[in-house]
Design a protein around this motif. Structure first.
Motif, PDB file in Angstrom:
ATOM      1  N   HIS A 105       0.844  -1.199   0.000  1.00  0.00           N
ATOM      2  CA  HIS A 105       0.000   0.000   0.000  1.00  0.00           C
ATOM      3  C   HIS A 105       0.883   1.254   0.000  1.00  0.00           C
ATOM      4  N   MET A 140      -2.822   3.783  -3.307  1.00  0.00           N
ATOM      5  CA  MET A 140      -2.783   2.740  -4.323  1.00  0.00           C
ATOM      6  C   MET A 140      -2.117   1.498  -3.739  1.00  0.00           C
ATOM      7  N   SER A 141      -2.458   0.349  -4.292  1.00  0.00           N
ATOM      8  CA  SER A 141      -1.822  -0.907  -3.918  1.00  0.00           C
ATOM      9  C   SER A 141      -1.077  -1.468  -5.113  1.00  0.00           C
ATOM     10  N   TYR A 142       0.099  -2.005  -4.839  1.00  0.00           N
ATOM     11  CA  TYR A 142       0.953  -2.557  -5.884  1.00  0.00           C
ATOM     12  C   TYR A 142       1.298  -4.010  -5.568  1.00  0.00           C
ATOM     13  N   ARG A 195       3.142  -3.450 -10.159  1.00  0.00           N
ATOM     14  CA  ARG A 195       1.934  -3.119 -10.926  1.00  0.00           C
ATOM     15  C   ARG A 195       0.791  -2.774  -9.987  1.00  0.00           C
ATOM     16  N   LEU A 196      -0.019  -1.801 -10.421  1.00  0.00           N
ATOM     17  CA  LEU A 196      -1.198  -1.454  -9.644  1.00  0.00           C
ATOM     18  C   LEU A 196      -2.123  -2.659  -9.569  1.00  0.00           C
ATOM     19  N   ASN A 197      -2.608  -2.926  -8.366  1.00  0.00           N
ATOM     20  CA  ASN A 197      -3.512  -4.054  -8.135  1.00  0.00           C
ATOM     21  C   ASN A 197      -4.488  -3.677  -7.040  1.00  0.00           C
ATOM     22  N   GLY A 247      -7.684   1.713  -6.242  1.00  0.00           N
ATOM     23  CA  GLY A 247      -6.907   2.945  -6.088  1.00  0.00           C
ATOM     24  C   GLY A 247      -7.864   4.101  -5.866  1.00  0.00           C
ATOM     25  N   PHE A 280      -7.900  -1.879 -10.326  1.00  0.00           N
ATOM     26  CA  PHE A 280      -6.778  -2.322 -11.150  1.00  0.00           C
ATOM     27  C   PHE A 280      -6.521  -3.820 -10.965  1.00  0.00           C
ATOM     28  N   GLY A 306      -1.844  -3.991 -13.186  1.00  0.00           N
ATOM     29  CA  GLY A 306      -1.443  -2.706 -13.737  1.00  0.00           C
ATOM     30  C   GLY A 306      -2.420  -2.114 -14.725  1.00  0.00           C
TER      31      GLY A 306
END
Length: 125
Positions: free
Chosen positions: A11, A25-27, A31-33, A36, A51, A54
């Motif tokens: 996060h 946002m969470s990555y 990649r964004l997941n 968001g 997302f 990504g």
């Protein structure tokens, strides 16, 4: 040499100069997941986006600073797929667009009483 940073995971949050949350946002593996969110500097939601790997997937919503819903759009693999709706400030439907694979196939515009003002159809084969 130049150091290589590991891909983002977890996060992440950014803030406005006034300390108010701007974005979260969470990555996963860079990649964004997941969900968001972005905010106005007043703290009101600005956007909520979904997302996966990504890419935009699912319903994304954009809000006005007064908190009313401005748009709602369904994405599949980073393309508009399904609906893209725009709303009047009272949350009634203004424009309803239907997409298939990123291509607009139908558009309807409404007055604030909910009556269809205009309708366009485009078919792509």
């Amino acid at each position: 040499g130049c150091a290589t940073l590991p891909p983002k995971n977890g996060h992440y949050e950014t803030y406005f100069p006034n300390g108010q949350l701007k974005e979260e946002m969470s990555y996963h593996d860079g990649r964004l997941n997941g969900i968001g969110r972005s905010y106005y500097d007043s703290g009101v939601f600005k956007t909520v986006k979904s997302f996966r790997n990504g890419r935009l997937n699912g319903v994304c919503r954009e809000f006005r600073e007064d908190g009313s819903l401005k748009t709602a759009t369904h994405y599949t693999n980073n393309q508009i797929d399904g609906f893209h709706n725009t709303y009047y400030p009272d949350d009634s439907m203004w424009v309803n667009e239907i997409y298939n694979g990123g291509k607009l196939i139908e558009r309807r515009e409404y007055d604030q009483e909910g009556h269809v003002k205009g309708r366009n159809y485009e078919h792509y084969f």
